[in-house]
Write a protein that holds these residues in place. Structure first.
Motif, PDB file in Angstrom:
ATOM      1  N   SER A  44       0.838  -1.158  -0.012  1.00  0.00           N
ATOM      2  CA  SER A  44       0.197  -0.246  -0.210  1.00  0.00           C
ATOM      3  C   SER A  44       0.760   1.287  -0.192  1.00  0.00           C
ATOM      4  O   SER A  44       0.448   2.251  -0.514  1.00  0.00           O
ATOM      5  CB  SER A  44      -1.085   0.136   1.093  1.00  0.00           C
ATOM      6  OG  SER A  44      -0.244  -0.213   2.381  1.00  0.00           O
ATOM      7  N   ASN A  45       1.978   1.216   0.689  1.00  0.00           N
ATOM      8  CA  ASN A  45       2.892   2.397   0.656  1.00  0.00           C
ATOM      9  C   ASN A  45       3.561   2.498  -0.746  1.00  0.00           C
ATOM     10  O   ASN A  45       3.722   3.793  -1.108  1.00  0.00           O
ATOM     11  CB  ASN A  45       3.885   2.198   1.631  1.00  0.00           C
ATOM     12  CG  ASN A  45       3.827   2.472   3.006  1.00  0.00           C
ATOM     13  OD1 ASN A  45       2.651   2.716   3.423  1.00  0.00           O
ATOM     14  ND2 ASN A  45       4.583   2.292   3.994  1.00  0.00           N
ATOM     15  N   GLU A  47       2.283   1.616  -3.510  1.00  0.00           N
ATOM     16  CA  GLU A  47       1.275   2.142  -4.328  1.00  0.00           C
ATOM     17  C   GLU A  47       0.988   3.676  -4.337  1.00  0.00           C
ATOM     18  O   GLU A  47       0.798   4.313  -5.463  1.00  0.00           O
ATOM     19  CB  GLU A  47       0.024   1.366  -3.998  1.00  0.00           C
ATOM     20  CG  GLU A  47      -1.315   1.761  -5.194  1.00  0.00           C
ATOM     21  CD  GLU A  47      -0.705   1.391  -6.670  1.00  0.00           C
ATOM     22  OE1 GLU A  47      -1.174   2.029  -7.463  1.00  0.00           O
ATOM     23  OE2 GLU A  47       0.245   0.395  -6.899  1.00  0.00           O
ATOM     24  N   LYS A  48       0.887   4.148  -2.984  1.00  0.00           N
ATOM     25  CA  LYS A  48       0.843   5.707  -2.782  1.00  0.00           C
ATOM     26  C   LYS A  48       1.957   6.243  -3.415  1.00  0.00           C
ATOM     27  O   LYS A  48       1.710   7.377  -4.100  1.00  0.00           O
ATOM     28  CB  LYS A  48       0.841   5.692  -1.200  1.00  0.00           C
ATOM     29  CG  LYS A  48      -0.610   5.616  -0.546  1.00  0.00           C
ATOM     30  CD  LYS A  48      -0.433   5.905   0.975  1.00  0.00           C
ATOM     31  CE  LYS A  48      -0.629   7.462   1.269  1.00  0.00           C
ATOM     32  NZ  LYS A  48      -0.954   7.868   2.541  1.00  0.00           N
ATOM     33  N   ASP A  59       1.829   5.829   7.906  1.00  0.00           N
ATOM     34  CA  ASP A  59       2.291   4.869   6.791  1.00  0.00           C
ATOM     35  C   ASP A  59       3.759   4.287   7.010  1.00  0.00           C
ATOM     36  O   ASP A  59       3.884   3.313   6.748  1.00  0.00           O
ATOM     37  CB  ASP A  59       2.281   5.552   5.462  1.00  0.00           C
ATOM     38  CG  ASP A  59       1.126   6.123   4.896  1.00  0.00           C
ATOM     39  OD1 ASP A  59      -0.048   5.624   5.128  1.00  0.00           O
ATOM     40  OD2 ASP A  59       1.056   7.105   4.135  1.00  0.00           O
TER      41      ASP A  59
END
Length: 193
Positions: A44-45, A47-48, A59
């Motif tokens: 998820s990091n 992707e951000k 995060d």
């Protein structure tokens, strides 16, 4: 600082500073394991960052905790480690230092050592843009300024600085010959700039 083993060298800096290149070269020279902190990020990091969204402290916390755990494992097993990690804020570096179980927060006396690869923003921008164009990293150049804005080092921390515009081998030689590391490695490095 312990002798020969149980030392962690964190090669730090913003994106494009050369952490991976220098870290991998140090791994070969020292026979220490090299770990890239990017590999510890949650998907998820990543992707951000791909979307150009800067990470928050929230995060980063699981990422920093997993890096701290990895450091602790190497130190507990008396093995040397080179870690390539941005380590932009003092708070992040304190978490990494605490991988040394004998570390007292705020003293900066730890088996975890930080070396900042320092380069002007325009040099970093060229490197990051080139890497992005080649598809070699998930972080876009648009996030470079947010990293530069976060990078804060207090003088008492004792973060060592190396000019990241030097040739990679010259950077490695500079690190290996730093006074702080004399007698810490399995052999001496005398080739200087």
């Amino acid at each position: 600082m312990p002798s020969n083993d149980g030392i962690v060298i964190v090669v730090m800096g913003v994106s494009g500073a050369g952490k991976t290149t220098i870290g991998q070269m140090l791994e070969k020279e020292l026979k220490y394991k090299y770990l890239d902190a990017d590999d510890f990020h949650l998907e998820s990091n990543k992707e951000k960052m791909r979307m150009g969204i800067p990470l928050t402290d929230e995060d980063r916390m699981p990422w920093l905790e997993s890096l701290c755990y990895a450091i602790k494992e190497y130190l507990n097993n008396k093995k040397g480690l080179v870690l390539g990690c941005s380590a932009l804020k003092k708070e992040y570096r304190e978490i990494l230092r605490s991988g040394d179980t004998s570390y007292n927060w705020g003293t900066y006396a730890s088996a975890v050592n930080f070396i900042l690869l320092d380069a002007p923003a325009e040099v970093l921008s060229v490197r990051v843009n080139k890497r992005a164009a080649e598809g070699k990293h998930y972080m876009p150049a648009s996030l470079l300024q947010s990293q530069l804005d976060l990078l804060k080092i207090d003088e008492p921390e004792g973060v060592l600085r190396v000019d990241a515009t030097l040739r990679p081998q010259d950077i490695v030689n500079t690190i290996l010959n730093m006074d702080q590391f004399q007698g810490c490695f399995n052999h001496d490095f005398v080739e200087s700039l």
